[in-house]
Scaffold this active site. Sequence first.
Site, PDB file in Angstrom:
ATOM      1  CE1 TYR A 294     -39.550  -3.945  -7.293  1.00 27.03           C
ATOM      2  CE2 TYR A 294     -38.579  -2.269  -5.886  1.00 27.03           C
ATOM      3  CZ  TYR A 294     -38.513  -3.081  -6.998  1.00 27.03           C
ATOM      4  OH  TYR A 294     -37.408  -3.036  -7.812  1.00 27.03           O
ATOM      5  CE1 TYR A 344     -34.082  -4.125  -6.807  1.00 22.45           C
ATOM      6  CE2 TYR A 344     -32.025  -4.401  -7.996  1.00 22.45           C
ATOM      7  CZ  TYR A 344     -33.160  -3.661  -7.731  1.00 22.45           C
ATOM      8  OH  TYR A 344     -33.365  -2.473  -8.381  1.00 22.45           O
TER       9      TYR A 344
END
Lengths: 391, 346
Positions: A294, A344
Amino acid sequence: MSVLPGAAAIAGIGATEFSKNSGRSELRLACEAVLAAIADAGLEPSDVDGLVTFTADTSSEIHIARNTGIGELTFFSRVGYGGGAACGTVQQAAMAVATGVAEVVVCYRAFNERSGVRYGLGQADRRMDQGADSAAYAWLLPFGLNTPAQWVAMFARRYMHEYGATSEDFGRVAVVDRKHAAANPKAWFYRRPITLEDHQRSRWIVEPLHLLDCCQESDGGQALVVVSTERARDLPHPPAVIWGAAQGSGYDQHMMTSYYRSEITGIPEMGLVGRQLYRQSRLTPADIGAAILYDHFTPLVLPQLEELGFCARGEAKDFIADGNLEIGGRLPFNTHGGQLGEAYIHGMNGIAEAVRLVRGTSVNQPGDVANVLVTAGTGVPTSGLILGADR
Amino acid sequence: MNGTGRPDDYEKRLQAWVGRVLGGPRHGQDPVNVPMIRHWVEAMGDPNPVYLDEEAARATGRETVVAPASMMQTWTMRGYAATVRPEPDPGGMEELTALLAEGGYTSVVATDSELEFHRELVPGDRVSVEERVESISLEKKTALGEGRFITTLRTYRDAHGEVVATQRWRLLRFRPEDTARREPDPAERAGGGQAGKGRAGGERAAKRPEALRPRPAINRDNAFWFEAAREHRLVIQRCAACTTLRHPPGPCCPHCGSFDWDTVEAAGTGHVYSYVVAHHPPHPAFEMPYAVALVELTEGTRLITNLTGIAPEKIEIGMPVVVDWLEADPELTLPVFRPAVPREEG
């Protein structure tokens, strides 16, 4: 041993295009992604009996089911804590499949995060109530510590101080992400790589974070279809078997602001996730062929590498500088371009990329990858997966 | 602080008011009476029977019905008449107001009212009030502009001269921002949102925050900390059973499970554990860039705060700091920190 490892697999992935302005409702994005994932799995909407999403999602399971013709649901669940939920949705689905409460579970996340409500703008003007979640912001917002970038920057500064990491060390993460995105036609930054100089020259968002340390904001949706590994073997794609699926909330956990622990240079909740993943899968860091970590902000990629056992504490900067995250390196990283480069989508697009790596279909495929480790949001209660080939 | 070039004797003339009684006692026009009590409790929706029901009042040990404590101020108000037939105020408050206006403090906002009740009022009581100036603060930076807090003590008495209540009343008399002039001072900007300091010779119009700082969400678990901050006390929650300190506070001790707690007052010293300098996105309450720090107190707990009195590029991890108080606006006082050792500004 738990029934979970190996019981379920991801059989389908589907997404919308990733953009800055979808021009469509969030529900429509979710429906498009869900239907695309079901089709990719070679299934029909009527086969689906479970749906899982984030508590942050605005499109409840019933809206998806009603609009896509899924019909009856025997399992529906949500996972909290923002991007920390991503791999947790797959864990929920895998547990449901492993225990037999559902047979085909779709995990989804869709939003207009760029053209609608932008998380990057922070919480300063958010409506507050008297609950504990609102009250937790009382220690931050009046002082102007309002945005995710600001919260992460506080950890980054201390990490630099303790380990001698520099802004360039963070920048190398962005450069790798953008290099991989440049080869990915689905990535927002397709054919737009950056250099370390570009990174250093980009404006400050919140010192020590430059603009290019921060991931983009995106509109889009991503969905994943989870079925039993046995069933997945009969479906069109090779199964991406869920060998490990874990959540973790650390001691003295806060939302992106766990500043009160004796040390703040690690991510203990990610260490907790990693230990479970290795125990479930009976694998070690040496067995992991690629990682999707991430990357909402570059600095927290470094302690992830350390918590997950790919290098020792404080040594991630050297691990990265030595080229280990490149396609030909020890641990090919964010082969889709990450959230900095592709989009995203709250970490869900990273899980889809891990599936492609196991299938051997990534645009940056580094040869055969037996096992891929995926992580969810950092600084929050989080989750992770180890996806791998059928054994 | 004498930035606007006022002569020093202005401060003396102001401070001469401290201790002065603002006129003689003002007497209520009517004694405490049931009709006014009835209007009040109906308007407030207060169902407590001790205000109107003799029997219920006696059942609680009272001799008769009582007036709601919150009505104290109303008994000596001039009421409607004051708006249609204003009378000159013989007490001196107008004179003090004029003196403050002379210093540029032409705007007003009430900030505090602390009441202490000595006994309950009953119908027939005749109430009078006397107001004495307790303090006039030095000029303070607030989000509304520079101003001075004027604190008075109002003493309420009955017909026999016995004190029935006191009220500490605080106003902020401030200079509306568009009349102030300033030059940005990088050293002050580090703390963020503290614009508005008057400066002689400043060329540019004041760039004051266009909005108040974000409100803390106050609830039963954290209110004490912000209340203490208003009194310029930096407190740390302490478990009453095992004495472990904790911040941010919570209802239960994670070490021993006790729900009992008190607070200790922090020495107000510590060091910078980490910090950031915010540039983007802009927020109207903060002047960019500004510094936010994670300060570790000498007592061992950490808190998020602002750093002030230092340029952002001079901040270092480990730097010793001491607490300072920011009157962000009339409703929000925050502890901020400045270098313990004054720094040379670049």
